[in-house]
Design an enzyme around this catalytic site. Structure first.
Site, short mmCIF file in Angstrom:
data_model
loop_
_atom_site.label_atom_id
_atom_site.label_comp_id
_atom_site.label_asym_id
_atom_site.label_seq_id
_atom_site.Cartn_x
_atom_site.Cartn_y
_atom_site.Cartn_z
CB CYS A 1 -0.98 0.13 1.28
SG CYS A 1 -2.14 -1.22 1.14
NE ARG B 1 4.74 1.64 0.09
CZ ARG B 1 5.64 1.24 0.66
NH1 ARG B 1 6.96 1.36 0.30
NH2 ARG B 1 5.33 0.59 1.90
CD1 TRP C 1 -0.46 -6.25 -3.22
CD2 TRP C 1 -0.75 -6.86 -0.84
NE1 TRP C 1 -0.17 -7.70 -3.07
CE2 TRP C 1 -0.27 -7.93 -1.62
CE3 TRP C 1 -0.97 -7.08 0.46
CZ2 TRP C 1 -0.29 -9.36 -0.90
CZ3 TRP C 1 -1.03 -8.46 1.24
CH2 TRP C 1 -0.54 -9.30 0.39
CG ASN D 1 1.55 0.79 4.31
OD1 ASN D 1 1.16 -0.74 4.20
ND2 ASN D 1 2.81 1.18 4.22
N GLY D 2 -0.79 -1.19 6.34
CA GLY D 2 -0.39 -1.97 7.55
C GLY D 2 -1.52 -2.92 7.68
CD GLU E 1 16.04 -14.17 -7.40
OE1 GLU E 1 15.65 -14.68 -6.35
OE2 GLU E 1 15.77 -13.00 -7.95
CE LYS F 1 12.98 -11.94 -9.96
NZ LYS F 1 13.47 -11.96 -8.56
CG HIS G 1 15.83 -38.28 -2.85
ND1 HIS G 1 15.94 -39.74 -2.64
CD2 HIS G 1 16.94 -37.91 -3.03
CE1 HIS G 1 17.23 -39.93 -2.63
NE2 HIS G 1 18.05 -38.97 -2.85
#
Ligand code: G6P
Length: 602
Positions: free
Chosen positions: A2, A27, A76, A102-103, A480, A484, A503
């Site tokens: 946010c 954000r 968000w 925000n939070g 990584e 992506k 395995h």
């Protein structure tokens, strides 16, 4: 997570708020809204579901809302689905207080019940509506003004928040407060700006006040007053921010992600040169001499950097290293003997779990070192020591240049720890530093070959499952590369330590399944090559990345470097593959679904 903006001054607020939100859209981007106080004192709110462009259209670029004071938000979603009702700003029941947040308010259920019993009405499913009604409740109950009401809310709230508040009764002011979510104030001439992050206000001012945890501020166009949670006024000095505004612009690239991929040689070089002088690694903070183990803690790609560094530091410095997801570390009562150094890695410096891990370590008397990209962010300020990466502002949700800069800084840490512990000789220091000096150029060489990867991505645009395998450092590169691909191309992919594949996971290999093998580590190269043969014989389509061709089939050469540093190069084709696949699938590369760049909630 946010983004919050605010403006108070002489100019029209709405276009400034929209411009600031655009810079903060990384954000969160599932809905957005602005509140502007008009000349008659009324606070008008417009909110829309979807990207910021919808809000821009609805408000005709902000021209439909007139007024010189306002707050805005890009969301968000945490509590309540992304729709117009749940979008911010939220007003209290009688409309006299307006809030963006925000939070996460953790005790929102209990507080909601209490407020319902007091006659408050809720129109959304958000925790934010609880905040705005609670502030209104305290304002009316105690009648001691807005600072008092916000401070009472802060005392009662559990969780994290950055809030910007407008009170109808105080038309010439914006009030802000924060705990564990970022918030800054930019001071201009006769105007003030509020934002979650510095790039949102850079085009207006470089004079910035960082609000500390559990602090609040009362902002007028011509001045700011700061308070602690006990309502006592505090004195705060501004900081002049030295950031190139263009660093947060696309600069002719179609996407921020491609711009940031191409900036990697510069980001890596700047980070290297910040700490290497006259053939020596020089950190501004001396590394503790008596360190007996490192615990690296981080989230997402920063965790992958930690995974790579575990191999590199153990190998160069012969120092035990554990790497742990910050979200696990913070809750599992970790054993941290004296002599442990906790290293927190974070691009944003605001990731809630990483910040909590730093606090957990500090509370146990353990020294903490932060590797952070954003200046003066929460983790940078709270850790005992901080080493900055010099990637510059990173906007695309999927990190690339910050990841690479973190790796470079981690290598320097490995070399310096090795030197201090006597496991890396002066000759080896020179050899390692010479190799690191060449990394930016090698990354450029890989970027020059990106058309090959683009073609490969075009051939596999409909791929369903991708497995990536490697051993040692190569395994961590796979982690990584696989992230992506998931993040921006929405492809199911898994990274596996090559020896572990049989395995269980090998049962998923079918005719045509794409398996990427990363082979840069000489001592295990043949073993990974054999594992690739095993999947090939079961129908997999095998692709390898490495210094030398060891396989039939598609091969992408990686320029040679010292093996411990190979991750910095091997990751580049994987970043490019994810990027091109996402573009060719017509996806939103910079703002993938459900994600946000800075995860300030746990
Ligand atoms: C988010 C981002 C990732 C990032 C992670 C940790 O999930 O999308 O790219 O690696 O957060 O962020 P940090 O700012 O702590 O490095």
């Amino acid at each position: 997570m946010c983004g919050i903006v605010g403006y108070i001054g002489k100019k029209q607020a709405a276009p400034i708020l929209l411009e600031g939100l655009k810079k903060l859209e990384y954000r969160g981007y599932d809905s957005a809204g602005i509140a502007v106080r008009s000349g008659d004192g009324e606070v008008r709110v417009v909110k829309t579901k979807g990207r910021l462009s919808v809000l821009e259209e609805r408000t005709k670029g902000g021209t439909l809302l007139s007024g010189t004071c306002g707050i805005g938000h890009t969301r968000w979603a945490t509590h309540g689905e992304p729709n117009e009702e749940n979008a911010h700003p939220h007003k209290c029941t009688d409309g006299s207080v307006t809030v963006v947040h925000n939070g996460i308010l953790e005790n929102y259920r209990e507080l909601r019940e209490k407020l319902l019993a007091s006659g408050y009405v809720f129109r959304s499913e958000t925790d934010t509506e609880v905040i705005v009604n609670l502030i209104d409740y305290y304002r009316k109950k105690y009648g001691q003004g807005p600072v008092d009401a916000i401070a009472r809310f802060m005392t009662r709230a559990r969780g994290s928040y950055a809030v910007a508040v407008l009170f109808n009764e105080f038309p010439d002011e914006i009030f802000v407060a924060r705990k564990d979510s970022p918030m800054i104030i930019g001071a201009g001439k006769g105007e003030m700006f509020v934002a979650s992050d510095v790039p949102a206000i850079l085009s207006h001012t470089r004079t910035v006040y960082y609000i500390d945890n559990l602090e609040l501020a009362r902002i007028r166009a011509d001045g700011i007053r700061f308070y602690n949670i006990d309502r006592r006024e505090t004195v705060k000095q501004p900081v002049t921010v030295d950031l190139d505004e263009r660093a947060a612009e696309k600069d002719g690239y179609e996407h921020f992600m491609m711009k940031e991929i191409c900036e990697q040689p510069r980001a890596v070089r700047d980070t290297l040169h910040a700490y290497v002088h006259g053939g020596k690694v020089e950190f501004p903070c001396p590394l503790p001499k008596d360190v007996t183990q490192l615990v690296i803690t981080a989230c997402g790609s920063a965790y992958h950097v930690g995974a790579t560094l575990q191999y590199v530091i153990e190998s160069l410095a012969r120092l035990p290293v554990r790497v742990e997801l910050a979200s696990e570390f913070r809750y599992r009562d970790p054993i941290l003997p004296k002599g442990t150094l906790v290293v927190a890695i974070s691009q944003s410096g605001e990731t809630a779990d990483t910040l909590a891990a730093v606090r957990e370590a500090k509370a146990r008397g353990i020294r903490t070192l932060a590797i952070v990209n954003v200046l003066s962010s929460s983790i940078a300020r709270e850790a005992d020591d901080v080493l900055y990466t010099y990637a510059g502002p990173e906007i695309a949700v999927a990190t690339t240049k910050a990841y690479s800069a973190q790796l470079m800084l981690g290598y320097l840490l490995a070399v310096e720890l090795g030197r201090l512990r006597g496991t890396v000789s002066p000759e080896d220091v020179s050899r390692y530093l010479a190799a690191l000096e060449e990394i930016p150029e090698r990354i450029s060489e890989l970027l020059n070959e990106s058309e090959e990867i683009q073609r490969f991505a075009a051939e596999h645009v409909n791929v369903h499952d991708v497995f990536m395998i490697g051993r040692g450092v190569d395994y961590t590169v796979c982690m990584e590369g696989s992230l992506k691909l998931k993040e921006i191309s929405y492809v199911h992919t898994e990274a596996y330590a090559a020896g572990e594949l049989k395995h269980g996971t090998i049962s998923l290999i079918e005719d045509g399944t794409l398996v990427v093998g990363v082979i840069t580590q000489g001592s295990v190269a043949e073993k990974t090559a054999s594992n690739l043969e095993e999947v090939r014989s079961r129908g997999a389509l095998v692709v390898t990345l490495g210094f030398d061709r060891m396989q039939e089939g598609a091969f992408f050469p990686i320029p040679r470097t010292l093996e411990p540093f190979a991750a910095s190069l091997a990751v580049v084709p994987l970043q490019l593959f994810a990027y091109y696949l996402s573009v060719q699938r017509g996806l939103d590369v910079d703002k993938p679904r459900n994600l946000a760049k800075s995860v300030t909630v746990e």
